[in-house]
Write a protein that holds these residues in place. Sequence first.
Motif, PDB file in Angstrom:
ATOM      1  N   ARG A  94       9.203   1.775 -12.225  1.00 33.31           N
ATOM      2  CA  ARG A  94       8.421   2.257 -13.522  1.00 33.31           C
ATOM      3  C   ARG A  94       6.806   2.014 -13.441  1.00 33.31           C
ATOM      4  O   ARG A  94       6.352   2.981 -13.941  1.00 33.31           O
ATOM      5  CB  ARG A  94       8.935   1.450 -14.838  1.00 33.31           C
ATOM      6  N   SER A  95       6.629   0.765 -12.735  1.00 38.72           N
ATOM      7  CA  SER A  95       5.247   0.428 -12.622  1.00 38.72           C
ATOM      8  C   SER A  95       4.304   1.355 -11.465  1.00 38.72           C
ATOM      9  O   SER A  95       3.050   1.208 -11.259  1.00 38.72           O
ATOM     10  CB  SER A  95       4.948  -1.108 -12.320  1.00 38.72           C
ATOM     11  N   GLY A  96       5.078   1.953 -10.545  1.00 38.60           N
ATOM     12  CA  GLY A  96       4.614   2.777  -9.768  1.00 38.60           C
ATOM     13  C   GLY A  96       4.683   2.350  -8.060  1.00 38.60           C
ATOM     14  O   GLY A  96       4.444   3.274  -7.269  1.00 38.60           O
ATOM     15  N   ALA A  97       5.149   1.143  -7.938  1.00 34.42           N
ATOM     16  CA  ALA A  97       5.606   0.643  -6.654  1.00 34.42           C
ATOM     17  C   ALA A  97       6.533   1.746  -6.087  1.00 34.42           C
ATOM     18  O   ALA A  97       7.548   2.040  -6.695  1.00 34.42           O
ATOM     19  CB  ALA A  97       6.004  -0.769  -6.824  1.00 34.42           C
ATOM     20  N   ALA A  98       6.553   1.864  -4.832  1.00 28.75           N
ATOM     21  CA  ALA A  98       7.318   2.600  -4.029  1.00 28.75           C
ATOM     22  C   ALA A  98       7.700   2.216  -2.615  1.00 28.75           C
ATOM     23  O   ALA A  98       7.091   1.531  -2.026  1.00 28.75           O
ATOM     24  CB  ALA A  98       6.680   4.113  -4.111  1.00 28.75           C
ATOM     25  N   GLY A  99       8.670   2.796  -2.245  1.00 28.66           N
ATOM     26  CA  GLY A  99       9.088   2.675  -0.833  1.00 28.66           C
ATOM     27  C   GLY A  99      10.122   1.621  -0.567  1.00 28.66           C
ATOM     28  O   GLY A  99      10.235   0.723  -1.499  1.00 28.66           O
ATOM     29  N   ALA A 100      10.335   1.395   0.685  1.00 31.97           N
ATOM     30  CA  ALA A 100      11.280  -0.117   0.764  1.00 31.97           C
ATOM     31  C   ALA A 100      10.578  -1.351   0.610  1.00 31.97           C
ATOM     32  O   ALA A 100      11.125  -2.177   0.024  1.00 31.97           O
ATOM     33  CB  ALA A 100      11.611   0.069   2.482  1.00 31.97           C
ATOM     34  N   GLY A 101       9.310  -1.292   0.914  1.00 33.36           N
ATOM     35  CA  GLY A 101       8.510  -2.667   0.459  1.00 33.36           C
ATOM     36  C   GLY A 101       7.981  -2.627  -1.220  1.00 33.36           C
ATOM     37  O   GLY A 101       7.443  -3.493  -1.443  1.00 33.36           O
ATOM     38  N   GLN A 102       8.387  -1.597  -1.852  1.00 31.54           N
ATOM     39  CA  GLN A 102       7.637  -1.587  -3.123  1.00 31.54           C
ATOM     40  C   GLN A 102       6.321  -1.699  -3.291  1.00 31.54           C
ATOM     41  O   GLN A 102       5.787  -2.631  -4.053  1.00 31.54           O
ATOM     42  CB  GLN A 102       8.604  -2.312  -4.080  1.00 31.54           C
ATOM     43  N   LEU A 103       5.321  -1.111  -2.740  1.00 29.39           N
ATOM     44  CA  LEU A 103       4.201  -1.099  -2.603  1.00 29.39           C
ATOM     45  C   LEU A 103       3.435  -0.393  -3.618  1.00 29.39           C
ATOM     46  O   LEU A 103       3.863   0.668  -3.913  1.00 29.39           O
ATOM     47  CB  LEU A 103       3.397  -0.643  -1.199  1.00 29.39           C
ATOM     48  N   MET A 104       2.363  -0.987  -4.348  1.00 31.93           N
ATOM     49  CA  MET A 104       1.714  -0.347  -5.357  1.00 31.93           C
ATOM     50  C   MET A 104       0.883   0.670  -4.618  1.00 31.93           C
ATOM     51  O   MET A 104       0.205   0.307  -3.358  1.00 31.93           O
ATOM     52  CB  MET A 104       1.052  -1.562  -6.227  1.00 31.93           C
ATOM     53  N   PRO A 105       0.556   1.666  -5.426  1.00 25.44           N
ATOM     54  CA  PRO A 105      -0.311   2.796  -4.786  1.00 25.44           C
ATOM     55  C   PRO A 105      -1.583   2.259  -4.259  1.00 25.44           C
ATOM     56  O   PRO A 105      -2.081   2.523  -3.261  1.00 25.44           O
ATOM     57  CB  PRO A 105      -0.576   3.804  -6.056  1.00 25.44           C
ATOM     58  N   ALA A 106      -2.441   1.369  -4.884  1.00 24.99           N
ATOM     59  CA  ALA A 106      -3.764   0.880  -4.483  1.00 24.99           C
ATOM     60  C   ALA A 106      -3.473  -0.033  -3.223  1.00 24.99           C
ATOM     61  O   ALA A 106      -4.427   0.118  -2.178  1.00 24.99           O
ATOM     62  CB  ALA A 106      -4.336   0.126  -5.600  1.00 24.99           C
ATOM     63  N   THR A 107      -2.396  -0.824  -3.336  1.00 20.76           N
ATOM     64  CA  THR A 107      -2.232  -1.831  -2.256  1.00 20.76           C
ATOM     65  C   THR A 107      -1.807  -0.856  -0.862  1.00 20.76           C
ATOM     66  O   THR A 107      -2.293  -1.187   0.028  1.00 20.76           O
ATOM     67  CB  THR A 107      -1.103  -2.701  -2.339  1.00 20.76           C
ATOM     68  N   ALA A 108      -0.961  -0.005  -1.058  1.00 20.94           N
ATOM     69  CA  ALA A 108      -0.633   0.921   0.057  1.00 20.94           C
ATOM     70  C   ALA A 108      -1.884   1.743   0.748  1.00 20.94           C
ATOM     71  O   ALA A 108      -2.025   1.733   1.819  1.00 20.94           O
ATOM     72  CB  ALA A 108       0.460   2.110  -0.542  1.00 20.94           C
ATOM     73  N   ARG A 109      -2.588   2.206  -0.373  1.00 21.91           N
ATOM     74  CA  ARG A 109      -3.883   2.916   0.332  1.00 21.91           C
ATOM     75  C   ARG A 109      -4.674   1.865   0.954  1.00 21.91           C
ATOM     76  O   ARG A 109      -5.574   2.129   2.112  1.00 21.91           O
ATOM     77  CB  ARG A 109      -4.624   3.460  -1.004  1.00 21.91           C
ATOM     78  N   SER A 110      -5.104   0.707   0.519  1.00 19.31           N
ATOM     79  CA  SER A 110      -5.757  -0.430   1.100  1.00 19.31           C
ATOM     80  C   SER A 110      -5.292  -0.885   2.628  1.00 19.31           C
ATOM     81  O   SER A 110      -5.740  -1.423   3.381  1.00 19.31           O
ATOM     82  CB  SER A 110      -6.050  -1.764   0.320  1.00 19.31           C
ATOM     83  N   LEU A 111      -4.076  -0.599   2.828  1.00 19.93           N
ATOM     84  CA  LEU A 111      -3.216  -1.026   3.960  1.00 19.93           C
ATOM     85  C   LEU A 111      -3.242   0.289   5.077  1.00 19.93           C
ATOM     86  O   LEU A 111      -2.458   0.239   5.698  1.00 19.93           O
ATOM     87  CB  LEU A 111      -1.789  -1.562   3.804  1.00 19.93           C
ATOM     88  N   GLY A 112      -3.692   1.314   4.417  1.00 20.02           N
ATOM     89  CA  GLY A 112      -3.908   2.487   5.354  1.00 20.02           C
ATOM     90  C   GLY A 112      -2.414   3.208   5.245  1.00 20.02           C
ATOM     91  O   GLY A 112      -2.220   4.217   6.260  1.00 20.02           O
TER      92      GLY A 112
END
Length: 144
Positions: A68-86
């Motif tokens: 519900r908070s927007g985390a996604a994928g196998a590692g449940q990355l938040m959108p901003a974190t995912a972007r910062s990691l490329g």
Amino acid sequence: MRHLTFAALVALATVTAASDAAARGRHHQTGHVPAIVSHEAAKAGVPQRIAHAVIKTESGYNCRARNRSGAAGAGQLMPATARSLGVRNVFDCRQNIAASMRYLRAAINRGGAGCAGVSLYETGVGARPRCSAYGRRVMRSASL
């Protein structure tokens, strides 16, 4: 002729079911996701048991998981974190897990390979390292 048609239908149903399962992120049934976790953990220098425990805790090895908070994928990355990691596609297993392992490595570097470091994976690597219920759950899952 009927047997050939029936055989063709069975083959088509098998292919369709396999592609549907893959589209829903159920790669873990074939061992695909755990193999990616092992590979990416080794590349990032993350202990295997901790890496698997984090991914199992976060998503149950489901590359299509979303919370519900927007985390996604196998590692449940938040959108901003995912972007910062490329990460360009959070639902791409390899991209998500590779980024998750790099983030977990940063958390461990900051808080250690115990409960406090693992807890930073959830709270953010900028937070104060302290053991949380999440960290205890992951460490228990890793049998550490």
